[in-house]
Scaffold this active site. Structure first.
Site, short mmCIF file in Angstrom:
data_model
loop_
_atom_site.label_atom_id
_atom_site.label_comp_id
_atom_site.label_asym_id
_atom_site.label_seq_id
_atom_site.Cartn_x
_atom_site.Cartn_y
_atom_site.Cartn_z
N ASP A 97 0.85 -1.20 0.00
CA ASP A 97 0.00 0.00 0.00
C ASP A 97 0.88 1.24 0.00
O ASP A 97 2.08 1.18 0.30
CB ASP A 97 -0.95 0.01 1.21
CG ASP A 97 -0.23 0.11 2.55
OD1 ASP A 97 0.83 -0.54 2.71
OD2 ASP A 97 -0.70 0.85 3.42
N ASP A 128 8.78 3.78 -1.54
CA ASP A 128 8.06 3.33 -0.33
C ASP A 128 6.72 2.72 -0.68
O ASP A 128 5.74 3.43 -0.83
CB ASP A 128 7.90 4.55 0.60
CG ASP A 128 7.21 4.22 1.91
OD1 ASP A 128 7.11 3.02 2.24
OD2 ASP A 128 6.75 5.15 2.58
N GLU A 159 0.32 -0.78 5.88
CA GLU A 159 1.37 -0.16 6.70
C GLU A 159 1.15 1.34 6.82
O GLU A 159 1.35 1.93 7.87
CB GLU A 159 2.75 -0.45 6.09
CG GLU A 159 3.91 -0.16 7.05
CD GLU A 159 4.30 1.30 7.12
OE1 GLU A 159 4.85 1.71 8.17
OE2 GLU A 159 4.08 2.04 6.16
N GLU A 160 0.70 1.94 5.73
CA GLU A 160 0.57 3.41 5.73
C GLU A 160 -0.61 3.90 6.55
O GLU A 160 -0.77 5.10 6.75
CB GLU A 160 0.47 3.93 4.28
CG GLU A 160 1.66 3.58 3.40
CD GLU A 160 2.97 4.26 3.82
OE1 GLU A 160 3.00 4.92 4.88
OE2 GLU A 160 3.95 4.10 3.08
N HIS A 424 6.26 9.74 1.20
CA HIS A 424 5.05 10.42 1.72
C HIS A 424 4.87 11.82 1.15
O HIS A 424 3.79 12.39 1.27
CB HIS A 424 5.01 10.50 3.27
CG HIS A 424 5.04 9.18 3.94
ND1 HIS A 424 4.68 9.00 5.26
CD2 HIS A 424 5.36 7.95 3.49
CE1 HIS A 424 4.80 7.71 5.59
NE2 HIS A 424 5.23 7.06 4.54
ZN ZN Z 1 6.96 2.23 3.98
#
Ligand code: ZN
Length: 454
Positions: A97, A128, A159-160, A424
């Site tokens: 994700d 990421d 995870e996010e 991010h």
């Molecule tokens: Zn990550």
């Protein structure tokens, strides 16, 4: 080293093999990056399903037994292939994700259209952590048909958004994930050309403090001067969280020490955007402050806004405080210390309530022993430079979850990122030269672990 478990010929053969795999790895990475698998509720979860399925397909193609599991959250992929009799098992973690892209206008190329510029591949998830998935695929492909170890791959889908169902996945599927070494490819290297192992992460608690002084708002002209308002009381309480240097002043919190790397104030100012003339706060080395010591950051205040304020003694006000913890701190011990601190510093006998909003453990690896030795050797083989041990000031809840579930496994926190990755953020990117080294290091690591005497 004359007693090395791998010969230099074996090392260079693996480098050559991985170099030949790079075009295919790059194509598969681009295909994964085109899937906008944002796990946040507000986004179409069909894409997260699609990225789980695409990941599963890549692993099936390498001959692994693959299943997609869901335990109340997003789909995770678990895959396994046995190694030679008696060989250790290595678990390889990544997540499929991604973070939301934010405003498309902030990107120099479309977030889900992977684009190369100056040796970097731009795209949300290009680093990421879809490159983490592909690093694991690289290691599997480099040893196709002759894996030196058993391999379990675990690719999480949330995870996010905080890995909420990970504890249940570990509870229900933990036996499938059991391994002698766990490679968590979701962190960063120290600089371009300088590999790193992440050996510490800070923990976290988040608390909400509510201060009440009056049972209703009253005229500040009539009673101000004798009757305290809640905002002023709250601000005075919050001011006690730090001493005059800006170091956290909550008694009883642990404080750690970071590894001794070059990191000067100029780099801190540059990377953080700290304004000229504004002081750096705290005490100790800069890396101690950002990796190993506690912090207390006021992240929100509930009180009348400036626009809506009036000449009133405000009866109640709240603040949310994010407190990062030394890597070996117990979050509940830290919460008790915060409660004691608040009780000891209540201004003017105000009513104060403290409430625990969130908590997560940090991580401090015992980064010694044969698995760590072989990991450092594999990094040195790949980069020609020995890796450094780094900390990360943030918290990665899944690392603590794995450390707790598999206390006997060596936990290796690696990653594809570098200081310019902007995970991010807008214009997230992967350094393609470094990515190849990450792939080489992981392929060599499997060979080294398989060659350890047993
Ligand atoms: Zn990550």
């Amino acid at each position: 080293m004359t007693d090395d478990v791998l010969s230099t010929d074996q090392v260079s053969a693996l480098k050559t093999t991985v170099a030949g795999l790079m075009p295919g790895l790059r194509a598969d990475l681009e295909a994964l990056t085109r899937i906008p698998s944002v796990s946040l509720d507000a986004f179409d979860q069909a894409h997260v399903e699609a990225s789980a399925e695409a990941t599963a397909e890549l692993l099936r193609a390498e001959g692994l037994d693959v299943e997609i599991v869901r335990e109340g959250g997003r789909p995770a992929v678990i895959a396994h292939i046995d190694g030679p009799q008696g060989a250790p098992t290595v678990m390889l973690y990544a997540h499929h994700d991604v973070q939301p892209p934010g405003d498309d206008a902030d990107w120099d190329s479309a977030p889900f259209e992977p684009t190369e510029r100056d040796g970097r591949l731009y795209g949300r998830g290009a680093a990421d952590d879809k490159a983490g998935i592909m690093a694991h695929l690289a290691a599997l492909r480099a040893h196709r048909g002759a894996l030196p170890v058993g391999v379990t791959v675990f690719v999480e889908g949330e995870e996010e958004i905080g890995s909420d169902s990970l504890p249940t996945i570990l509870e229900r599927h933990g036996e499938k994930l059991r391994a002698d070494a766990i490679v968590l490819a979701d962190s960063t290297n120290w600089a371009i050309g300088e590999p790193a192992l992440t050996t510490t992460l800070r923990g976290l608690i988040r608390v909400v403090v509510t201060v009440t002084t009056l049972d209703h708002g009253i005229h500040s002209g009539m009673f101000g001067g004798a009757v305290p308002d809640a905002i002023t009381a709250l601000v005075r309480l919050l001011a006690t969280l730090h001493d005059d240097t800006g170091a956290v002043a909550i008694a009883g919190l642990r404080s750690g020490t970071a590894s001794d790397l070059d990191f000067d104030e100029a780099r801190l100012r540059e990377e953080s955007g700290l304004l000229d003339g504004v002081d750096v706060i705290g005490t100790g080395s800069l890396l101690d402050r950002i990796w190993a010591k506690p912090t207390a950051t006021v992240i929100g205040i509930d009180a009348p806004s400036v626009a809506k304020s009036s000449n009133t003694l405000v009866p109640t006000a709240s603040a949310k405080v994010s407190i990062r913890l030394a890597p070996d701190e117990d979050p509940m011990d830290a919460y008790a210390a915060v409660q004691r601190h608040v009780e000891a510093n209540i201004p003017w006998g105000a009513r104060v309530e403290v409430h625990l909003d969130d908590q997560g453990s940090g991580f401090a690896a015992d980064a010694n022993g044969p698995v760590y030795d072989q990991t450092r050797a594999a990094f040195t083989d790949a980069w020609g430079v020995e890796p450094v041990d780094i900390g990360v000031g943030g918290s990665i809840p899944f690392v603590a979850a794995f450390a707790e579930k598999f206390p006997e496994a060596a936990i290796l926190v690696t990653g594809v990122e570098d200081p310019d990755t902007r995970a991010h953020g807008a214009n997230e990117s992967l350094h393609l030269g470094e990515f190849e080294k990450v792939c080489v290091a992981e392929a060599i690591l499997l060979a080294r672990l398989g060659a350890l005497p047993r």
